[in-house]
Design a protein around this motif. Sequence first.
Motif, PDB file in Angstrom:
ATOM      1  N   GLY A  17       7.389  -1.989   4.717  1.00 24.93           N
ATOM      2  CA  GLY A  17       6.299  -1.962   3.760  1.00 24.93           C
ATOM      3  C   GLY A  17       4.976  -2.120   4.484  1.00 24.93           C
ATOM      4  O   GLY A  17       4.866  -2.911   5.423  1.00 24.93           O
ATOM      5  N   GLU A  18       3.992  -1.350   4.059  1.00 20.86           N
ATOM      6  CA  GLU A  18       2.640  -1.520   4.581  1.00 20.86           C
ATOM      7  C   GLU A  18       1.844  -2.260   3.525  1.00 20.86           C
ATOM      8  O   GLU A  18       1.680  -1.787   2.397  1.00 20.86           O
ATOM      9  CB  GLU A  18       1.990  -0.164   4.883  1.00 20.86           C
ATOM     10  CG  GLU A  18       0.618  -0.305   5.480  1.00 20.86           C
ATOM     11  CD  GLU A  18      -0.004   1.028   5.851  1.00 20.86           C
ATOM     12  OE1 GLU A  18      -1.237   1.056   6.024  1.00 20.86           O
ATOM     13  OE2 GLU A  18       0.729   2.040   5.968  1.00 20.86           O
TER      14      GLU A  18
ATOM     15  N   LYS B 174       0.852  -1.197   0.000  1.00 22.30           N
ATOM     16  CA  LYS B 174       0.000   0.000   0.000  1.00 22.30           C
ATOM     17  C   LYS B 174       0.884   1.242   0.000  1.00 22.30           C
ATOM     18  O   LYS B 174       0.621   2.215  -0.700  1.00 22.30           O
ATOM     19  CB  LYS B 174      -0.903  -0.028   1.226  1.00 22.30           C
ATOM     20  CG  LYS B 174      -1.830   1.140   1.362  1.00 22.30           C
ATOM     21  CD  LYS B 174      -2.690   0.959   2.598  1.00 22.30           C
ATOM     22  CE  LYS B 174      -3.561   2.166   2.851  1.00 22.30           C
ATOM     23  NZ  LYS B 174      -4.359   1.975   4.079  1.00 22.30           N
ATOM     24  N   GLN B 175       1.952   1.186   0.826  1.00 26.86           N
ATOM     25  CA  GLN B 175       2.920   2.280   0.873  1.00 26.86           C
ATOM     26  C   GLN B 175       4.164   1.822   1.615  1.00 26.86           C
ATOM     27  O   GLN B 175       4.171   0.764   2.230  1.00 26.86           O
ATOM     28  CB  GLN B 175       2.345   3.535   1.517  1.00 26.86           C
ATOM     29  CG  GLN B 175       2.102   3.430   3.008  1.00 26.86           C
ATOM     30  CD  GLN B 175       1.508   4.714   3.560  1.00 26.86           C
ATOM     31  OE1 GLN B 175       0.395   5.075   3.201  1.00 26.86           O
ATOM     32  NE2 GLN B 175       2.239   5.385   4.425  1.00 26.86           N
ATOM     33  N   LEU B 176       5.209   2.637   1.529  1.00 32.49           N
ATOM     34  CA  LEU B 176       6.453   2.386   2.250  1.00 32.49           C
ATOM     35  C   LEU B 176       6.596   3.399   3.376  1.00 32.49           C
ATOM     36  O   LEU B 176       6.150   4.547   3.256  1.00 32.49           O
ATOM     37  CB  LEU B 176       7.663   2.519   1.318  1.00 32.49           C
ATOM     38  CG  LEU B 176       7.865   1.444   0.272  1.00 32.49           C
ATOM     39  CD1 LEU B 176       9.114   1.753  -0.539  1.00 32.49           C
ATOM     40  CD2 LEU B 176       7.957   0.059   0.881  1.00 32.49           C
TER      41      LEU B 176
ATOM     42  N   VAL C 299       5.560  -4.679   7.472  1.00 36.14           N
ATOM     43  CA  VAL C 299       6.598  -5.690   7.296  1.00 36.14           C
ATOM     44  C   VAL C 299       7.940  -4.978   7.191  1.00 36.14           C
ATOM     45  O   VAL C 299       8.137  -4.147   6.299  1.00 36.14           O
ATOM     46  CB  VAL C 299       6.348  -6.512   6.010  1.00 36.14           C
ATOM     47  CG1 VAL C 299       7.449  -7.528   5.793  1.00 36.14           C
ATOM     48  CG2 VAL C 299       4.982  -7.187   6.048  1.00 36.14           C
ATOM     49  N   LYS C 300       8.860  -5.297   8.116  1.00 36.39           N
ATOM     50  CA  LYS C 300      10.209  -4.751   8.007  1.00 36.39           C
ATOM     51  C   LYS C 300      10.867  -5.408   6.804  1.00 36.39           C
ATOM     52  O   LYS C 300      10.822  -6.631   6.652  1.00 36.39           O
ATOM     53  CB  LYS C 300      11.013  -5.031   9.268  1.00 36.39           C
ATOM     54  CG  LYS C 300      10.521  -4.274  10.477  1.00 36.39           C
ATOM     55  CD  LYS C 300      11.366  -4.595  11.694  1.00 36.39           C
ATOM     56  CE  LYS C 300      10.853  -3.863  12.913  1.00 36.39           C
ATOM     57  NZ  LYS C 300      11.650  -4.175  14.117  1.00 36.39           N
TER      58      LYS C 300
ATOM     59  N   LEU D 290      12.143 -11.452  -1.316  1.00 38.32           N
ATOM     60  CA  LEU D 290      12.314 -12.353  -0.174  1.00 38.32           C
ATOM     61  C   LEU D 290      11.112 -12.303   0.763  1.00 38.32           C
ATOM     62  O   LEU D 290      10.558 -13.338   1.133  1.00 38.32           O
ATOM     63  CB  LEU D 290      13.582 -11.997   0.599  1.00 38.32           C
ATOM     64  CG  LEU D 290      13.788 -12.805   1.876  1.00 38.32           C
ATOM     65  CD1 LEU D 290      14.099 -14.254   1.544  1.00 38.32           C
ATOM     66  CD2 LEU D 290      14.884 -12.209   2.719  1.00 38.32           C
ATOM     67  N   HIS D 291      10.695 -11.107   1.157  1.00 35.76           N
ATOM     68  CA  HIS D 291       9.665 -10.971   2.181  1.00 35.76           C
ATOM     69  C   HIS D 291       8.232 -11.094   1.664  1.00 35.76           C
ATOM     70  O   HIS D 291       7.333 -11.410   2.438  1.00 35.76           O
ATOM     71  CB  HIS D 291       9.827  -9.636   2.908  1.00 35.76           C
ATOM     72  CG  HIS D 291      11.048  -9.568   3.755  1.00 35.76           C
ATOM     73  ND1 HIS D 291      11.212 -10.318   4.895  1.00 35.76           N
ATOM     74  CD2 HIS D 291      12.189  -8.837   3.625  1.00 35.76           C
ATOM     75  CE1 HIS D 291      12.378 -10.050   5.438  1.00 35.76           C
ATOM     76  NE2 HIS D 291      13.003  -9.165   4.684  1.00 35.76           N
ATOM     77  N   LEU D 292       8.007 -10.821   0.383  1.00 39.11           N
ATOM     78  CA  LEU D 292       6.636 -10.819  -0.114  1.00 39.11           C
ATOM     79  C   LEU D 292       6.310 -11.981  -1.047  1.00 39.11           C
ATOM     80  O   LEU D 292       5.133 -12.267  -1.259  1.00 39.11           O
ATOM     81  CB  LEU D 292       6.340  -9.495  -0.843  1.00 39.11           C
ATOM     82  CG  LEU D 292       6.545  -8.224  -0.031  1.00 39.11           C
ATOM     83  CD1 LEU D 292       6.207  -7.005  -0.872  1.00 39.11           C
ATOM     84  CD2 LEU D 292       5.721  -8.245   1.247  1.00 39.11           C
TER      85      LEU D 292
END
Length: 108
Positions: free
Chosen positions: A43-44, A28-30, A51-52, A101-103
């Motif tokens: 990250g939102e 949605k945004q950073l 999420v860091k 990696l995270h998403l």
Amino acid sequence: MPTPSEHTRLSLEQRLGEHARTAWPQLKQLHVHHRGAFAYVQGELVDGELVKLMRLRYGGTASRWGFALYYASGDRYEDALLPTGSPTGTPEDALDCACWLHLTAPDI
């Protein structure tokens, strides 16, 4: 260690935000928080979860930053190499690596 100017910090946030909007629809945004030479990026997600993702380290130029991934298992940032094999690169390349990696990586 050099500290980025206000202009460089704002430019970084703008560059990352624009790239996230076009490349990572899951976000949605950073949220970028600065401390000295470091920029911490979260990250939102569209559901509101934060999420860091990564930490960037300013090295004196706005086009190349040091890169560290966030590891939730140890609640820490660890210096990492980008897919190019370099420990430094563009903020956009770093964001792509962290988001991949995270998403997109499967849960193990």
